[in-house]
Design an enzyme around this catalytic site. Structure first.
Site, PDB file in Angstrom:
ATOM      1  NE  ARG A  14      43.533  47.643  -7.851  1.00 14.23           N
ATOM      2  CZ  ARG A  14      43.784  48.940  -7.635  1.00 14.23           C
ATOM      3  NH1 ARG A  14      43.978  49.395  -6.404  1.00 14.23           N
ATOM      4  NH2 ARG A  14      43.846  49.773  -8.642  1.00 14.23           N
ATOM      5  CG  HIS A  58      48.713  52.024  -9.577  1.00 13.35           C
ATOM      6  ND1 HIS A  58      47.789  51.423  -8.745  1.00 13.35           N
ATOM      7  CD2 HIS A  58      49.030  53.195  -8.977  1.00 13.35           C
ATOM      8  CE1 HIS A  58      47.581  52.187  -7.677  1.00 13.35           C
ATOM      9  NE2 HIS A  58      48.333  53.268  -7.790  1.00 13.35           N
ATOM     10  CD  GLU A 108      43.477  56.384  -7.262  1.00 16.24           C
ATOM     11  OE1 GLU A 108      44.463  57.145  -7.352  1.00 16.24           O
ATOM     12  OE2 GLU A 108      43.048  55.967  -6.170  1.00 16.24           O
ATOM     13  CG  ASN A 142      40.862  53.125  -5.704  1.00 15.27           C
ATOM     14  OD1 ASN A 142      40.455  51.966  -5.612  1.00 15.27           O
ATOM     15  ND2 ASN A 142      42.002  53.437  -6.296  1.00 15.27           N
ATOM     16  CE1 TYR A 165      43.513  55.482   0.551  1.00  9.80           C
ATOM     17  CE2 TYR A 165      42.645  55.889  -1.657  1.00  9.80           C
ATOM     18  CZ  TYR A 165      43.462  55.165  -0.806  1.00  9.80           C
ATOM     19  OH  TYR A 165      44.219  54.126  -1.297  1.00  9.80           O
ATOM     20  CD  GLU A 219      44.251  52.461  -4.376  1.00  9.02           C
ATOM     21  OE1 GLU A 219      44.332  53.566  -3.818  1.00  9.02           O
ATOM     22  OE2 GLU A 219      44.799  52.203  -5.455  1.00  9.02           O
TER      23      GLU A 219
HETATM   24  O1  IFM Z   1      49.095  55.546  -2.843  1.00  7.31           O
HETATM   25  C1  IFM Z   1      47.973  55.927  -3.568  1.00  7.31           C
HETATM   26  C2  IFM Z   1      47.679  54.921  -4.661  1.00  7.31           C
HETATM   27  O2  IFM Z   1      48.757  54.768  -5.507  1.00  7.31           O
HETATM   28  C3  IFM Z   1      46.496  55.383  -5.477  1.00  7.31           C
HETATM   29  N1  IFM Z   1      45.377  55.682  -4.638  1.00  7.31           N
HETATM   30  C4  IFM Z   1      45.593  56.540  -3.502  1.00  7.31           C
HETATM   31  C5  IFM Z   1      46.749  56.019  -2.677  1.00  7.31           C
HETATM   32  C6  IFM Z   1      46.983  56.935  -1.454  1.00  7.31           C
HETATM   33  O3  IFM Z   1      47.269  58.230  -1.873  1.00  7.31           O
END
Ligand code: IFM
Length: 473
Positions: free
Chosen positions: A86, A130, A175, A303, A305, A375
């Protein structure tokens, strides 16, 4: 036989043959070559060159020099066995001022990238936006200007016409929460504005841009099985006291439902409109907009985290002065609680259970929509010994999140694949090069690439379709 570890380090997990394993990057974070081949200026060029905005004064001027080293990087992807890559397209390489004539040299770069992926058997997944908005468009109001959504549709149509015969999947926006709220309310991302009305206006114009772009891509993309989507960064929220229900509702509205509402249900959530009524009456939403935004999608890009714990501040009036420019307009009385526990070098807590919960919840809310993890990954300070990059903490993080994805699938969520963020260490926005997310280490002086232990681990996972082993802690 699998074991169910309460800490998400299950063993023996297998992924089916059609589960897609890949990795991701974004243009400004890796490409460099910002003044080459006719590329125009983006808001991130301006922002990163503004003193005080980026840690260490770093910029994406050179970044990973991927623009010049693309063939080497493609070979590396193939050696690791990636099944999908991606990448994002820098709008100012295609339309240097954000409108009008196509810059052929910029288009040529992405065309060669797509061909290079296909030649190596890797599925190209293209993100249109992005975050690198052409500066001219920002000068005309950026995402607060409705016209930007129409410019984006034009750009989407150009890309669909040019690459639609080869790109396997498209995501419109990456995002949009970050674009709107970090860029226009908190001011920590480009364009660095701190204006709540602007942020909420940007939310709507980003949503509109998404809907218009999907229509254009449906028309233009000639590959019959090309799939269209958007990538959202969902907030997974936990409570800590009796005020948390209200806090969760508010942050969920701003972070998640402000986008899934119009895109996937065809309406803004009523509570979002009420929470922000003191800021705007949302009159920038025009007749027909919601129908345009509410387009059928082929999958949803997820995405993830970390998760966050929230509650209401003791004094509702009293958002602390440091929060004046937080990314939560209308809901600054929500407090993000510092939870104890393990964190990545971003300071983010490690919550694989949040990924499982998120995937299961999305599958319940949108039962017919496949999910793709676009992500997930972690930043840690890597340890280099004798030329090898030992990043056992990243392996452990990934092991636990792949376990979470596997568990979500076992509970019925249609999770079709997993793209690790990131393929390469890169420019981490306002943190510059101080944070490393890559499966591949970059020496930013020499541009030498070294596959980290996590990259080797991922390669083994892809080859065997089985989580290799419980990482040493
Ligand atoms: O690096 C970023 C990415 O550009 C968008 N999502 C989160 C990642 C980590 O912060």
């Amino acid at each position: 036989m699998t074991t169910g570890d309460p800490d998400y380090r299950d063993t023996g997990l297998e992924f089916p043959a059609d589960f897609l394993f890949g990795s991701a990057t974004a243009a400004y974070q890796v490409e460099g070559a910002v003044r080459e081949d006719g590329r125009g200026q983006s808001i991130w060029d301006t922002f990163s060159h503004t003193p005080g905005r980026i840690q260490g004064g770093d910029t994406g001027d050179v970044a990973d020099d991927h623009y010049h080293r693309v063939n080497h990087d493609l070979d590396l992807m193939a050696r690791m066995g990636l099944e999908a890559y991606r990448f994002s397209i820098a709008w100012p390489r295609i339309q240097p001022t954000g409108a009008g004539k196509v810059n052929d040299a910029g288009m040529g770069f992405y065309s060669r990238l797509v061909d290079g992926l296909l030649a190596r058997g890797i599925r190209p997944i293209a993100t249109l936006y992005h975050w690198d908005l052409p500066q001219e468009l920002e000068d005309a109001g950026g995402w607060t200007n409705r016209d930007t959504a129409y410019r984006f549709a034009e750009y989407a149509s150009i890309m669909g016409d040019a690459l639609g015969d080869r790109v396997a999947a498209w995501t419109t926006l990456n995002e949009p929460w970050c674009s709107a709220f970090l860029g226009y309310a908190a001011g920590v991302h480009a364009p660095g504005r701190t204006d709540d009305v602007a942020a909420l206006t940007a939310v709507h114009h980003l949503n509109l841009a998404h809907g218009l772009a999907i229509s254009e891509l449906r028309r233009a993309a000639s590959k019959p099985d090309a799939e269209l989507s958007v990538t959202l960064n969902f907030q997974v929220l936990r409570g800590s006291d009796s005020t948390s229900t209200e806090a969760i509702r508010r942050i969920d509205a701003l972070a998640n439902r402000a986008f899934t509402g119009p895109m996937l249900h065809g309406a803004y959530p009523q509570d979002l409109l009420e929470d922000t009524a003191g800021i705007t009456d949302w009159s920038f939403v025009r007749g027909g907009d919601l129908e345009q935004i509410h387009q059928p999608l082929d999958f949803l890009g997820v995405n993830y985290y970390s998760a966050n714990t929230v509650r209401m501040r003791a004094s509702r009036a009293g958002a602390s002065p440091t929060d004046a420019h937080s990314p939560w307009p209308g809901s600054r009385a929500v407090e993000f609680v510092d939870e104890p526990g393990e964190r990545t070098s971003m300071g983010w807590t490690i919550n694989p259970d949040g990924l499982e919960d998120l995937l299961v919840a999305l599958a319940a809310e949108f039962p017919t929509l496949p999910l793709l993890i676009t992500e997930n990954g972690a930043s840690f300070d890597d340890v280099e010994i004798d030329g090898r990059i030992h990043d056992s903490r990243r392996i452990d993080y990934l092991q636990r999140h792949f376990t979470a994805a596997h568990r979500a699938r076992a509970r019925g969520a249609n999770v079709r694949g997993y793209l690790v963020w990131s393929f390469l260490d890169n420019f981490e926005w306002s943190f510059g090069f101080s944070k490393r997310f890559g499966l591949v280490h970059i020496d930013f002086e020499s541009q030498e690439r070294t596959v980290k232990d996590s990259g080797l681990w991922f390669g083994e996972l892809i080859a065997t379709r089985q989580l290799p082993r419980v990482a040493e802690r």
